[in-house]
Write a protein that holds these residues in place. Structure first.
Motif, PDB file in Angstrom:
ATOM      1  N   ASP A 167       0.798  -1.191  -0.249  1.00 47.38           N
ATOM      2  CA  ASP A 167      -0.063  -0.379  -0.126  1.00 47.38           C
ATOM      3  C   ASP A 167       0.715   1.167  -0.324  1.00 47.38           C
ATOM      4  OD1 ASP A 167      -2.044  -1.712   0.275  1.00 47.38           O
ATOM      5  OD2 ASP A 167      -1.881  -1.614   1.837  1.00 47.38           O
ATOM      6  N   ASP A 192       5.566  -4.266   8.028  1.00 49.87           N
ATOM      7  CA  ASP A 192       3.706  -4.851   7.688  1.00 49.87           C
ATOM      8  C   ASP A 192       3.151  -3.792   7.223  1.00 49.87           C
ATOM      9  OD1 ASP A 192       3.757  -2.405   9.731  1.00 49.87           O
ATOM     10  OD2 ASP A 192       2.980  -3.151  11.516  1.00 49.87           O
ATOM     11  N   ASN A 193       3.796  -2.819   6.414  1.00 49.84           N
ATOM     12  CA  ASN A 193       3.473  -1.755   6.114  1.00 49.84           C
ATOM     13  C   ASN A 193       1.736  -1.189   6.211  1.00 49.84           C
ATOM     14  OD1 ASN A 193       1.305  -2.313   2.682  1.00 49.84           O
ATOM     15  ND2 ASN A 193       2.950  -0.441   3.267  1.00 49.84           N
ATOM     16  N   THR A 194       2.368  -0.450   7.735  1.00 51.15           N
ATOM     17  CA  THR A 194       0.591   0.269   8.269  1.00 51.15           C
ATOM     18  C   THR A 194       1.354   1.346   8.456  1.00 51.15           C
ATOM     19  OG1 THR A 194      -0.077  -2.096   8.648  1.00 51.15           O
ATOM     20  CG2 THR A 194      -0.688  -0.088   9.943  1.00 51.15           C
ATOM     21  N   THR A 213      -5.692   0.784   5.467  1.00 53.53           N
ATOM     22  CA  THR A 213      -3.524   0.667   5.978  1.00 53.53           C
ATOM     23  C   THR A 213      -3.811   1.291   7.775  1.00 53.53           C
ATOM     24  OG1 THR A 213      -4.159   3.420   5.468  1.00 53.53           O
ATOM     25  CG2 THR A 213      -3.212   1.911   3.788  1.00 53.53           C
ATOM     26  N   ASP A 215      -4.615  -1.166   9.831  1.00 52.02           N
ATOM     27  CA  ASP A 215      -4.822  -2.547  10.554  1.00 52.02           C
ATOM     28  C   ASP A 215      -3.559  -3.365  10.477  1.00 52.02           C
ATOM     29  OD1 ASP A 215      -5.897  -4.431  11.684  1.00 52.02           O
ATOM     30  OD2 ASP A 215      -7.101  -4.729  10.312  1.00 52.02           O
ATOM     31  N   ALA A 216      -3.010  -3.394  10.681  1.00 55.76           N
ATOM     32  CA  ALA A 216      -1.246  -4.574  10.530  1.00 55.76           C
ATOM     33  C   ALA A 216      -2.407  -5.874  11.139  1.00 55.76           C
ATOM     34  CB  ALA A 216      -0.517  -4.458  11.838  1.00 55.76           C
ATOM     35  N   ARG A 218      -3.899  -6.874   8.615  1.00 53.84           N
ATOM     36  CA  ARG A 218      -3.990  -7.188   7.067  1.00 53.84           C
ATOM     37  C   ARG A 218      -2.770  -8.073   6.443  1.00 53.84           C
ATOM     38  NH1 ARG A 218      -2.058  -2.834   7.046  1.00 53.84           N
ATOM     39  NH2 ARG A 218      -1.424  -2.455   4.632  1.00 53.84           N
ATOM     40  N   SER A 219      -1.290  -7.335   7.282  1.00 55.20           N
ATOM     41  CA  SER A 219      -0.474  -8.063   6.927  1.00 55.20           C
ATOM     42  C   SER A 219       0.944  -8.471   8.808  1.00 55.20           C
ATOM     43  CB  SER A 219       0.557  -6.383   6.443  1.00 55.20           C
ATOM     44  OG  SER A 219       0.307  -5.559   8.044  1.00 55.20           O
ATOM     45  N   ARG A 266       6.745  -6.188  12.931  1.00 58.05           N
ATOM     46  CA  ARG A 266       6.527  -5.147  12.704  1.00 58.05           C
ATOM     47  C   ARG A 266       6.889  -4.464  11.926  1.00 58.05           C
ATOM     48  NH1 ARG A 266       7.484   0.591  14.641  1.00 58.05           N
ATOM     49  NH2 ARG A 266       5.514   1.276  14.588  1.00 58.05           N
ATOM     50  N   ASN A 349     -10.396  -7.472   7.601  1.00 51.42           N
ATOM     51  CA  ASN A 349      -9.350  -6.982   6.439  1.00 51.42           C
ATOM     52  C   ASN A 349      -8.657  -8.554   6.315  1.00 51.42           C
ATOM     53  OD1 ASN A 349     -10.248  -4.887   5.933  1.00 51.42           O
ATOM     54  ND2 ASN A 349      -9.652  -3.923   8.198  1.00 51.42           N
TER      55      ASN A 349
END
Length: 922
Positions: A167, A192-194, A213, A215-216, A218-219, A266, A349
């Motif tokens: 994202d 984690d791209n969050t 984005t 919400d970790a 989801r990743s 993370r 998610n």
């Protein structure tokens, strides 16, 4: 702290030493509770001077990751896309390729990592982790390239091994590191791209619609997503990959990805794999909360070890698997704690299975504040990086390899705290102890990658002092070990370095050192632009013409190793003389508001008369100084602002500059924004302590709970004053000033009276250069301290332990020293002390522990260590300033653990002390 692409928050750092702090009132340090906090047996630890750090390539721009080829070539990458080669033969660095990596500052991606194939000698494969844009989708790609024999990269040979979308709106927490195990399996770390904001530095588990984005789950918490993971794959010759046995989820398991070896990360920014055991190590960069909150625990960074596949908990757990609460971001309702043994991902998610593996604990975890389990790791910004495991090879023909002492040590490091530690493991590969690596001479500049080369030396990329700019100290370095003869250390000393021609100078060279005892040293001096020489250790030389000269000394041992030092001689002027005179006490100021009378005397051989415009007299008040030990005159001379001093010695410069923008705003920008806001000081001080974001864009400032409210306030005061410094309040050469800025405050401050004079100078011709103005400045300094002196402010300790504000572990013949004390107007000492069960005597000697006795106190026990008592005793004034030695005397046994000192008050029997406080001992 943190680097945004690493941790996505900023830092205002810390100016605190690693002090010994007691857990309660007992005057002995309590032992650490965690076995890994104990240092390893250091009997055979190699001397630090046997390590040499060499800069191989300088002035880099955001270096990321490196790999060393079997033949010693060093490959490394920069985030903006540049791929470099350092050639050890030519000792030169050259650009091989500029990747079209998406590395816009806002998105914080780019060319993130690289590694070299284990069979590089045969296949010439290199692997790169970089960000690409394919149509409208942005992805992270791990690709393989071939390195040509002529040291060029075969760009057409690229094979994309694995890709996954990210994202782009946040794309923070990138991971990007790669490593290999003993079986040729490739490990890949991903973040984690969050977005970490609006979670108060806790778990970002916002399940509201439109908040994907944030919400970790989801990743990192999603078994069907490759982000927030460490992947393990086996790359085949054709560029495809297979899944090794033993990954977290068997291939074909619905709702999972078989590439996952470790989930629940993370930002595992740097990883390594033990080449012998195939055990995985990494640094986990944790969240920003400085204190525990309703959502759960404060933030921790971690050093992790995975002997087998597992779930390491994020975003449900942090630190040693401390659980977060389930939390409704819409209603702010706090739910139950997540179950560490059976975590469940119910996020809408989540595209994978809901029931997750149990959370595994890290080896080491530490917050912004002092860690109870691992206190030696310090305090301040955090940025944990996992480094290599060293295996000593006795058969390796290398004169620079690390010694056997570090065999099987795991090296870890912290980008923000600028240290490297060696972790020691037991036979079951469990962490047992840790010790700092090159703590005095390492001079680490934000280490961002660290590898052991084929020669057994350490190769390191240092990011440089400030995030997001082209740092002058961003560099590739090598650390070599010298187990044999060491070069001597030249030390050129000169008397009378300033004067009029003809100037005869006595030089001293025999203070040079050689760490190898018994080496015979030879000396070579050069003077007058190398037109005159001497081979004496301590020669004299006469400079007959005005000028600025550099005298150099080269010291060589009998093995041919040498080093050089230099000293500058200035001929053509003499320094002025400046002194501050007063008839009052030169050490202490009164607790009350009092006038201070002074006279500044200035003389100069050449200046007739003295130019009074060049006489500068200034009085400054520092509201608080570091109480351990007493701040020296040089430190007080360098800055008269506590806030400036705190910032200068902190990690603030990693993300902030004075006037230029980095990842954080320049201090001048902050000052301009808040200049007219009367609430700014309290508001910003609170923000420094608890953290926060949203004012200056996407990046958050991490919490600093280790800072006191007063310290944070002084830092803010300095920042808000930048660019609008008040006109300096200069004083006359003679006068009276009222000392009243300390009134009503905790008396930990200092008054600093500074007097300086810059003479008119003279034009002198430096060797081979145009004439220059040789003007000289002389300064005198008078520092006045409170009459109440905390025990921890002692300048010298002998068989005494410093414990936060007090002194303890005091035995017979123990002593502490207070330096340069003037006793004019003082005839009484008042001690606040405790002594459990022993009576003894304190003798105050001048200038040595056996010097004249000017005060004696026979004290009695207080019954308990926590019971403190005040007692006064006379003291004689010997005249002038002296070092005072406080010697404890009790010849008869038992005579250990005699005393705990909270403070001493220097007073007058005719004046009531204002320093007395309730004797609680707390």
């Amino acid at each position: 702290m943190f680097i945004p692409f690493i941790k996505y928050s900023l830092s205002l750092g810390l100016w605190l030493g690693l002090t010994t702090t007691p857990t309660d009132w007992i005057p002995q340090r309590q032992p650490a509770t965690n076995p890994a906090s104990a240092f390893a047996d250091t009997l055979n630890r190699p001397e630090e001077n046997r390590f040499t750090k060499t800069i191989l390539s300088n002035d880099l721009n955001e270096p990321m990751e490196l790999a060393v080829a079997p033949d010693g070539r060093v490959f490394f990458v920069e985030r903006a896309g540049k791929f470099y080669l350092y050639d050890p033969v030519s000792k030169k660095t050259r650009l091989l390729y500029d990747f079209p990596a998406k590395a816009i500052d806002k998105y914080l991606n780019g060319l993130l990592g690289m590694t070299i194939d284990p069979n590089f000698n045969q296949n010439h494969y290199l692997y790169f982790f970089y960000t690409v844009q394919d149509k409208e989708q942005t992805k992270q790609r791990i690709a393989r390239f071939i390195m040509n024999d002529d040291n060029t990269l075969d760009v057409a040979s690229e094979k994309a091994i694995i890709e996954f979308p990210i994202d782009l709106e946040v794309s923070a927490h990138t991971g990007g590191s790669m490593a290999w195990d003993a079986h040729g399996n490739l490990f890949i770390s991903t973040g984690d791209n969050t977005v970490p904001f609006e979670s108060s530095g806790h778990a970002p588990i916002d399940e509201r619609s439109g908040r994907l984005t944030f919400d970790a789950q989801r990743s990192a918490g999603n078994p069907n997503d490759l982000r927030g993971k460490i992947l393990r794959i086996h790359v085949e010759p054709d560029g495809s990959y297979t899944i090794p046995e033993g990954n977290l989820f068997p291939k074909g398991t619905a709702g999972t990805r078989p590439e996952i070896y470790v989930m629940g990360c993370r930002n595992p920014y740097r990883i390594s794999v033990d080449p012998t055991t195939s055990i995985l190590y990494w640094g986990e960069i944790g969240p920003d909360a400085g204190t525990d909150g309703k959502q759960g625990p404060r933030g921790y960074d971690e050093f992790n070890q995975a002997k087998k596949a597992g779930n390491y908990g994020w975003p449900y757990f942090v630190g040693d698997s401390k659980p977060y609460h389930q939390y409704d971001f819409a209603t702010k309702a706090v739910g139950p704690l997540f179950d560490v043994d059976a975590p469940v991902n119910n996020s809408p998610n989540n595209t994978g299975i809901k029931n997750l593996p149990p959370a595994q604990k890290p080896m080491i975890w530490y917050p912004y504040n002092k860690s109870e389990e691992f206190p030696e790791l310090g305090v301040g910004g955090r940025c944990a990086m996992g480094g290599p495991v060293y295996h000593y090879d006795a058969n390796l023909q290398s004169t620079t390899k690390l010694p056997a002492y570090y065999d099987k040590a795991v090296f870890v490091y912290d980008w923000m705290r600028n240290w490297v530690y060696a972790l020691r493991l037991d036979e079951q590969q469990n962490c047992q102890s840790m010790e700092p690596f090159m703590p005095k001479t390492g001079d680490f500049r934000r280490p961002v990658d660290m590898e052991i080369g084929p020669d057994g030396s350490v190769y390191m990329l240092e990011y440089g002092s400030v995030y997001g700019i082209d740092n002058e100290d961003a560099r590739l370095v090598r650390i070599d070990f010298n187990g044999g003869n060491r070069a001597p250390v030249a030390n050129a000393i000169a008397t009378d370095t300033i004067g009029l021609a003809p100037l005869t100078v006595a030089f001293t060279g025999d203070k040079s050192q050689d760490f190898d005892k018994g080496d015979k040293l030879t000396y070579a001096w050069r003077f007058d632009g190398n037109t005159a020489t001497s081979t004496e250790a301590n020669p004299t030389h006469t400079f007959r013409k005005n000028g600025i000269y550099k005298a150099t000394l080269t010291v060589t041992d009998q093995h041919g190793k040498s080093s050089t030092d230099a000293v500058t001689i200035k001929v053509g002027n003499t320094a002025p003389q400046v002194s501050i005179q007063t008839g009052q006490n030169r050490t202490f100021f009164s607790p009350k508001s009092t006038p201070f009378a002074y006279t500044v005397q200035v003389s100069d051989k050449e200046d007739k008369p003295i130019d009074k415009k060049n006489v500068k007299v200034v009085l400054n008040y520092i509201p608080k100084v570091n109480p351990e030990p007493q701040m020296g005159h040089q430190q007080l001379t360098s800055t008269f602002s506590l806030g400036k001093n705190l910032i200068a010695g902190s990690d603030c410069k990693a993300c902030h500059q004075l006037a230029a923008k980095s990842v954080g705003p320049a201090f001048t920008e902050v000052a301009n924004r808040y200049r007219d806001d009367k609430t700014a000081t309290a508001k910003l001080a609170n923000k420094i302590i608890i953290g926060g974001g949203g004012v200056w864009g996407e990046h958050a400032m991490s919490a600093h709970p280790q800072l006191s409210r007063e310290e944070a306030t002084e830092m803010v005061k300095y920042i808000l004053s930048v660019g609008n410094e008040p006109v300096e309040n200069r004083l006359p050469q003679q006068g009276n000033v009222t000392l009243n800025q300390h009134v009503g405050k905790e008396q930990l401050g200092r008054y600093v009276l500074t007097a300086s004079y810059t003479d008119k100078g003279s034009l002198v011709p430096p060797t081979g250069k145009p004439k220059t103005q040789l003007a000289l400045t002389k300064t005198d300094l008078l520092v006045l301290r409170p009459t109440k002196v905390l025990g921890s402010e002692a300048d010298v300790l002998h068989n005494v332990t410093r414990q936060e504000k007090r002194l303890g572990s005091i035995h017979n013949q123990s002593y502490f020293v207070l330096k340069n004390i003037d006793l004019k107007g003082i005839d009484q000492l008042t001690y606040l002390y405790s002594s459990k069960d022993k009576n003894a005597t304190i003798e105050v000697h001048t200038d040595s522990p056996t010097g004249p006795v000017i005060s004696t106190l026979a004290y009695t026990a207080t019954g308990e260590w926590k019971n403190y008592k005040e007692i006064s005793t006379p003291i004689q004034n010997p005249g002038g300033q002296h070092d005072l030695y406080f010697v404890f005397v009790k010849p008869e046994t038992p005579n250990r653990d005699l005393f705990s000192l909270e403070y001493i008050v220097f007073g007058n029997q005719n004046v009531t002390s204002s320093a007395k406080t309730p004797a609680t001992g707390k």
